[in-house]
Design an enzyme around this catalytic site. Structure first.
Site, PDB file in Angstrom:
ATOM      1  N   HIS A  23     -12.488  32.706  14.007  1.00 32.40           N
ATOM      2  CA  HIS A  23     -11.731  33.958  14.134  1.00 32.40           C
ATOM      3  C   HIS A  23     -12.674  35.158  14.291  1.00 32.40           C
ATOM      4  O   HIS A  23     -12.658  36.099  13.496  1.00 32.40           O
ATOM      5  CB  HIS A  23     -10.817  34.162  12.914  1.00 32.40           C
ATOM      6  CG  HIS A  23      -9.631  35.053  13.220  1.00 32.40           C
ATOM      7  ND1 HIS A  23      -8.410  34.889  12.623  1.00 32.40           N
ATOM      8  CD2 HIS A  23      -9.486  36.117  14.058  1.00 32.40           C
ATOM      9  CE1 HIS A  23      -7.571  35.806  13.071  1.00 32.40           C
ATOM     10  NE2 HIS A  23      -8.209  36.562  13.941  1.00 32.40           N
ATOM     11  N   ARG A  63      -3.553  34.010  18.267  1.00 32.08           N
ATOM     12  CA  ARG A  63      -3.114  33.636  16.924  1.00 32.08           C
ATOM     13  C   ARG A  63      -2.931  32.125  16.870  1.00 32.08           C
ATOM     14  O   ARG A  63      -2.386  31.521  17.799  1.00 32.08           O
ATOM     15  CB  ARG A  63      -1.780  34.329  16.555  1.00 32.08           C
ATOM     16  CG  ARG A  63      -1.927  35.781  16.148  1.00 32.08           C
ATOM     17  CD  ARG A  63      -2.605  35.906  14.791  1.00 32.08           C
ATOM     18  NE  ARG A  63      -2.743  37.274  14.340  1.00 32.08           N
ATOM     19  CZ  ARG A  63      -3.825  38.032  14.543  1.00 32.08           C
ATOM     20  NH1 ARG A  63      -4.844  37.551  15.245  1.00 32.08           N
ATOM     21  NH2 ARG A  63      -3.881  39.252  14.069  1.00 32.08           N
ATOM     22  N   GLU A 112      -6.103  29.188   8.076  1.00 32.68           N
ATOM     23  CA  GLU A 112      -7.473  29.697   8.021  1.00 32.68           C
ATOM     24  C   GLU A 112      -7.877  29.951   6.567  1.00 32.68           C
ATOM     25  O   GLU A 112      -7.204  30.728   5.885  1.00 32.68           O
ATOM     26  CB  GLU A 112      -7.594  30.979   8.847  1.00 32.68           C
ATOM     27  CG  GLU A 112      -7.333  30.749  10.334  1.00 32.68           C
ATOM     28  CD  GLU A 112      -7.488  32.005  11.194  1.00 32.68           C
ATOM     29  OE1 GLU A 112      -7.800  33.087  10.635  1.00 32.68           O
ATOM     30  OE2 GLU A 112      -7.317  31.914  12.415  1.00 32.68           O
TER      31      GLU A 112
END
Length: 530
Positions: free
Chosen positions: A281, A231, A260
């Site tokens: 990601h 994360r 993000e």
């Protein structure tokens, strides 16, 4: 059940839901927030990935919502506390993409160490250079794994296959787990001081935000490599950029970001740094993982419809999966006890004690407690009470909930007892499992032996000859058949308690006749909803 899908989910994974005639599935992707708020009130379940924020504002519009299903491991985009306050179950898919995330960690680590990305760009541009792309081997390196859970454990095993020395830090993991993986547990400080490569695999929370910061970089080896596929924000990004620019870090590989899509100057500089390998990601982005997480959350929704325990609910206490089959019958037992006594005792107990005796007491009984508490409170509040919000509802009512466990048991190998302290005194009820059937074996100080049925009648009176006959006659005249009768008493001619199961419910007029005929101290009809 109406189910809303708001993010891209594997069609193959959703197929079990599409095949279930009880489920109406609507797929609406990329909805504006205001439109989503207007629609969500018509659904009982919502399936999301990371693209939908299930926050307080959305939940305030979700009047019929029962389940939030996050098709992935992380639940950063779900306000779990707000959902819990409303009794909404939050489930995720903690196992579906763990292999994908572990493999991606190794993929970007190897790409960084062997300079795959820049060598690829060089060759594609028409160059033939080799010397600038000399890399590093993993063999013999010390790899520090922070977080030895589902993903971190797999990374550790794979790193050992490269003949690296693996050390790990995880305060919530037993020593045996590390031994089984063949790694050595050490404090975070040792990870920082001795590792050539550090990879993080923890959730993001207040404890882990900026877990690796500027002060840690000062104590690291020169030429250290850092990996983050967990994360964004676990490794402080400003400190990471400074370490790259100073040469303290030989490189880094990140798949996740504190924002993000990344928009800040710090993140843009970090991503652009020549010694960074970056991906947007992608840790869970494999065809297999996308299918797995969709299957997992879909299975949880079907479990809900079937009344089965939710294996991946993040806001419900649950048993270890290996214990579930053993403990499941006791969940049914404690629910029946709670529902039964809630109809006999005053609705405002100041304290409820759940006591577990026998072999049962060797295990964590918290899931049993909330299960029984939900059944106990469900009859006496306007809001829906379930295992998600039972403790909160009890606290709001000013009720103290206590749990007691002892492996000693006089009469039964396992027994569950509820003691309610009310303004009118204590109420006690106890039960056990007998050949797979829940039995109530004690009420107040009367020994009993009956299984709760849909329609029941509880009567206490002074024991005198002929009263059982009167009860049977009055019920017969009302056209009510007795399924079973259980009589308990303290002594001859003392107070007696009779518990009857009836094929049909007794009406108020019949109950009044019975009360007068036996001069009842107490009489109450019980309806078990199941």
């Amino acid at each position: 059940m109406k189910v809303l899908v708001t993010d891209e989910i594997s069609q193959e994974g959703l197929q079990p839901l599409l095949n279930d005639p009880r489920i109406e599935l609507d797929i609406k992707l990329g909805l504006p927030v205001d439109e989503l708020h207007k629609l969500v009130g018509g659904y009982e379940a919502i399936i999301t990935r990371s693209g939908t924020r299930v926050d307080q504002a959305l939940l305030d519009h979700a009047h019929g919502l029962k389940i939030v299903a996050r098709a992935g491991v992380g639940i950063d985009n779900v306000d779990v506390e707000a959902a819990s306050n409303k009794g909404i179950i939050v489930v995720n898919a903690p196992f579906g993409n763990v292999n994908s995330a572990a493999e991606h960690t190794l993929a970007i680590l190897l790409s960084l160490c062997r300079k795959v990305t820049i060598a690829n760009s060089s060759l594609k541009s028409g160059e033939w250079k080799r010397a600038p792309f000399t890399g590093y081997e993993l063999k013999g390196k010390t790899i520090g794994v922070i977080g030895l859970g589902k993903v971190g454990g797999r990374v550790a095993l794979r790193a050992k296959a490269f003949e690296a020395e693996v050390i790990a830090c995880d305060p919530y993991i037993a020593e045996k787990r590390a031994e089984d993986l063949g790694v050595r547990l050490v404090p975070l400080e040792d990870i920082v001081r001795y590792s050539d490569i550090i990879t993080v695999h923890t959730p993001l929370n207040e404890e882990t935000r900026d877990l690796i910061n500027a002060a840690h970089f000062d104590r690291m080896k020169d030429g250290v490599i850092l990996i983050n596929c967990a994360r964004g924000g676990i490794i402080n990004e400003e400190a990471m950029l400074a370490a790259l620019e100073s040469g303290k870090a030989a490189g880094a590989a990140f798949d996740v970001w504190s924002e993000e899509p990344p928009a800040t100057d710090t993140l843009k500089k970090l991503i652009a740094h020549p010694r960074m390998v970056v991906t947007p990601h992608l840790g869970a982005n494999t065809f297999e993982a996308q299918k797995n997480v969709a299957v997992d959350v879909g299975r949880e929704i079907i479990h809900y419809l079937d009344g089965l325990p939710m294996e991946s609910a993040v806001n419900i206490p649950k048993f270890d999966p290996d214990l579930m089959e053993h403990m499941r019958p006791f969940m049914g037992l404690v629910s029946k006890i709670g529902e039964f006594v809630s109809q006999l005792a005053p609705s405002n107990p100041s304290k409820v004690t759940f006591a577990y005796n026998g072999k049962l007491a060797r295990f964590d009984c918290a899931p049993l407690t909330v299960c029984g508490l939900a059944a106990l409170l469900g009859r006496h509040t306007d809001q829906e009470v379930n295992m998600v919000n039972a403790r909160l509802v009890a606290r709001n009512k000013g009720m103290v909930v206590e749990e007691v466990r002892t492996t000693e048991s006089e009469s039964f190998s396992n027994m569950v007892t509820l003691v309610l302290e009310t303004p009118e005194g204590k109420r006690t009820i106890a039960g056990t499992m007998f050949e797979g059937i829940p039995k109530i074996v004690k009420m107040r100080d009367f020994l009993t032996d009956f299984s709760p049925e849909e329609h029941m009648l509880v009567i206490t009176y002074a024991d005198r000859p002929g009263l059982i006959g009167k009860i049977g006659t009055i019920l017969g005249e009302a056209g009510i058949n007795i399924g079973s009768l259980n009589l308990g008493r303290r002594a001859k001619a003392g107070e007696a308690m009779v518990v009857l199961s009836l094929d049909t419910p007794a009406d108020e007029a019949t109950i009044r006749r019975l009360a007068e005929a036996v001069d009842a101290h107490f009489i109450k009809a019980v309806h078990m909803r199941g």
